[in-house]
Design a protein around this motif. Structure first.
Motif, PDB file in Angstrom:
ATOM      1  N   ILE A   1       0.635  -0.860  -0.121  1.00 38.40           N
ATOM      2  CA  ILE A   1      -0.014  -0.515   0.009  1.00 38.40           C
ATOM      3  C   ILE A   1       0.789   1.355  -0.031  1.00 38.40           C
ATOM      4  N   ARG A   2       1.597   1.195   0.460  1.00 38.18           N
ATOM      5  CA  ARG A   2       2.310   2.355   1.128  1.00 38.18           C
ATOM      6  C   ARG A   2       4.054   2.723  -0.374  1.00 38.18           C
ATOM      7  N   LEU A   3       4.179   1.483  -1.666  1.00 38.70           N
ATOM      8  CA  LEU A   3       4.829   1.493  -2.353  1.00 38.70           C
ATOM      9  C   LEU A   3       3.778   2.020  -3.426  1.00 38.70           C
ATOM     10  N   THR A   4       1.826   1.536  -3.052  1.00 36.20           N
ATOM     11  CA  THR A   4       1.423   2.130  -4.276  1.00 36.20           C
ATOM     12  C   THR A   4       1.160   3.898  -3.747  1.00 36.20           C
ATOM     13  N   LEU A   5       0.874   4.033  -2.779  1.00 35.10           N
ATOM     14  CA  LEU A   5       0.776   5.409  -2.586  1.00 35.10           C
ATOM     15  C   LEU A   5       1.824   6.877  -2.665  1.00 35.10           C
ATOM     16  N   ASP A   6       2.742   6.034  -2.775  1.00 35.10           N
ATOM     17  CA  ASP A   6       4.082   6.699  -3.150  1.00 35.10           C
ATOM     18  C   ASP A   6       3.721   7.125  -4.588  1.00 35.10           C
ATOM     19  N   GLN A   7       3.861   5.744  -5.778  1.00 35.87           N
ATOM     20  CA  GLN A   7       3.528   5.493  -6.868  1.00 35.87           C
ATOM     21  C   GLN A   7       2.486   6.798  -7.555  1.00 35.87           C
ATOM     22  N   TYR A   8       1.049   7.043  -6.819  1.00 41.23           N
ATOM     23  CA  TYR A   8       0.686   8.037  -6.557  1.00 41.23           C
ATOM     24  C   TYR A   8       1.330   9.139  -7.027  1.00 41.23           C
ATOM     25  N   ASN A   9       1.785   9.517  -5.889  1.00 43.77           N
ATOM     26  CA  ASN A   9       2.680  10.583  -5.345  1.00 43.77           C
ATOM     27  C   ASN A   9       2.858  10.808  -6.910  1.00 43.77           C
ATOM     28  N   VAL A  10       4.107  10.214  -7.139  1.00 43.51           N
ATOM     29  CA  VAL A  10       4.919  10.428  -8.418  1.00 43.51           C
ATOM     30  C   VAL A  10       4.062  10.853  -9.751  1.00 43.51           C
ATOM     31  N   ASP A  11       3.306   9.826  -9.632  1.00 44.70           N
ATOM     32  CA  ASP A  11       2.444  10.267 -11.067  1.00 44.70           C
ATOM     33  C   ASP A  11       1.143  11.673 -11.349  1.00 44.70           C
ATOM     34  N   LYS A  12       0.761  11.550  -9.893  1.00 47.44           N
ATOM     35  CA  LYS A  12      -0.061  12.913  -9.980  1.00 47.44           C
ATOM     36  C   LYS A  12       0.518  13.938  -9.262  1.00 47.44           C
ATOM     37  N   GLY A  13       1.794  14.025  -8.349  1.00 47.70           N
ATOM     38  CA  GLY A  13       1.892  15.327  -7.969  1.00 47.70           C
ATOM     39  C   GLY A  13       1.331  15.163  -6.816  1.00 47.70           C
ATOM     40  N   ARG A  14       1.065  14.789  -6.440  1.00 41.33           N
ATOM     41  CA  ARG A  14       0.174  14.740  -5.121  1.00 41.33           C
ATOM     42  C   ARG A  14      -0.310  13.344  -5.158  1.00 41.33           C
ATOM     43  N   TYR A  15      -0.553  12.986  -3.234  1.00 37.52           N
ATOM     44  CA  TYR A  15      -1.137  11.983  -2.379  1.00 37.52           C
ATOM     45  C   TYR A  15      -2.569  11.741  -2.863  1.00 37.52           C
ATOM     46  N   PRO A  16      -3.255  10.508  -2.640  1.00 37.14           N
ATOM     47  CA  PRO A  16      -4.719  10.379  -3.358  1.00 37.14           C
ATOM     48  C   PRO A  16      -5.824  11.112  -2.082  1.00 37.14           C
ATOM     49  N   ASP A  17      -6.938  11.667  -1.803  1.00 37.79           N
ATOM     50  CA  ASP A  17      -7.860  12.319  -1.129  1.00 37.79           C
ATOM     51  C   ASP A  17      -7.600  11.384  -0.479  1.00 37.79           C
ATOM     52  N   SER A  18      -7.904   9.539  -0.398  1.00 34.75           N
ATOM     53  CA  SER A  18      -8.811   8.786   0.621  1.00 34.75           C
ATOM     54  C   SER A  18      -7.525   7.475  -0.306  1.00 34.75           C
ATOM     55  N   LEU A  19      -8.080   5.993   0.526  1.00 32.76           N
ATOM     56  CA  LEU A  19      -7.546   5.429  -0.276  1.00 32.76           C
ATOM     57  C   LEU A  19      -8.038   5.053  -1.393  1.00 32.76           C
ATOM     58  N   GLN A  20      -9.142   4.945  -0.903  1.00 34.72           N
ATOM     59  CA  GLN A  20     -10.688   4.283  -2.074  1.00 34.72           C
ATOM     60  C   GLN A  20     -10.220   4.847  -3.344  1.00 34.72           C
TER      61      GLN A  20
ATOM     62  N   GLU B   1      -6.147   2.197   8.673  1.00 39.60           N
ATOM     63  CA  GLU B   1      -6.517   3.986   9.365  1.00 39.60           C
ATOM     64  C   GLU B   1      -5.659   4.576   8.214  1.00 39.60           C
ATOM     65  N   GLU B   2      -5.643   6.139   7.944  1.00 38.32           N
ATOM     66  CA  GLU B   2      -5.621   7.321   7.131  1.00 38.32           C
ATOM     67  C   GLU B   2      -4.653   7.677   7.527  1.00 38.32           C
ATOM     68  N   VAL B   3      -3.256   8.116   7.225  1.00 45.30           N
ATOM     69  CA  VAL B   3      -2.685   8.973   7.878  1.00 45.30           C
ATOM     70  C   VAL B   3      -2.331  10.093   6.456  1.00 45.30           C
ATOM     71  N   LEU B   4      -3.142  11.293   7.279  1.00 47.60           N
ATOM     72  CA  LEU B   4      -2.349  12.456   6.322  1.00 47.60           C
ATOM     73  C   LEU B   4      -1.272  13.364   5.960  1.00 47.60           C
ATOM     74  N   GLU B   5      -0.918  14.159   5.065  1.00 47.75           N
ATOM     75  CA  GLU B   5       0.093  14.741   5.170  1.00 47.75           C
ATOM     76  C   GLU B   5      -0.376  15.829   6.415  1.00 47.75           C
ATOM     77  N   SER B   6       1.002  15.603   6.656  1.00 49.30           N
ATOM     78  CA  SER B   6       1.134  17.526   7.476  1.00 49.30           C
ATOM     79  C   SER B   6       0.385  18.560   6.831  1.00 49.30           C
ATOM     80  N   GLU B   7      -0.039  19.061   7.471  1.00 44.09           N
ATOM     81  CA  GLU B   7      -0.878  20.894   6.901  1.00 44.09           C
ATOM     82  C   GLU B   7       0.669  21.724   6.879  1.00 44.09           C
ATOM     83  N   TYR B   8       1.329  21.837   6.052  1.00 45.81           N
ATOM     84  CA  TYR B   8       1.405  22.572   5.670  1.00 45.81           C
ATOM     85  C   TYR B   8       1.364  24.628   6.040  1.00 45.81           C
TER      86      TYR B   8
END
Length: 133
Positions: free
Chosen positions: A52-71, A95-102
């Motif tokens: 799942i963590r690898l998939t989240l990172d790949q999503y971030n590389v592809d889209k330039g951001r992390y997904p809004d939800s795991l779904q 449990e979803e862990v969100l990025e820290s607020e900028y």
């Protein structure tokens, strides 16, 4: 008159000793099996978290951001289906862990899901909590 010559029978004491040893062996086998099954579920949990963590990172590389939800990972084709948490035995307890607020002035930025944890509050065999992995 009936004689038991040449026949050897077990005494009650011998039977009690044999049954006691068999009971102890059965208890040992049960606890070993229980730990083996739990260790297997922990191995699957570690694998699922890594995937799942690898998939989240790949999503971030592809889209330039992390997904809004795991779904979103499933909806956008990054995963076929969301894996089951082997500890809670449910795909809905992650449990979803969100990025820290900028801290900059961009208040329009919505933090995405950059990590995931097990929803279990149980302890692992090594003494740590599953949600800490």
């Amino acid at each position: 008159m009936w004689h038991n010559r040449g026949r050897r029978a077990f005494t009650v004491l011998e039977l009690i000793i044999v049954l006691t040893v068999l009971g102890m062996l059965a208890g040992l086998a049960t606890s070993t099996h229980k730990n083996t099954a739990r260790k297997s579920r922990e191995t699957v949990l570690r694998h699922n978290l890594a995937q799942i963590r690898l998939t989240l990172d790949q999503y971030n590389v592809d889209k330039g951001r992390y997904p809004d939800s795991l779904q979103s990972l499933v909806d956008e084709g990054y995963l076929r289906d969301f894996p089951v948490d082997p500890i809670t035995r449910s795909a809905d307890t992650w449990e979803e862990v969100l990025e820290s607020e900028y801290s900059d002035e961009d208040s329009s930025y919505e933090p995405g899901v950059f990590d995931v944890r097990s929803g279990s509050d149980e302890r692992a065999l090594d003494g740590t909590f599953y949600y800490e992995w």
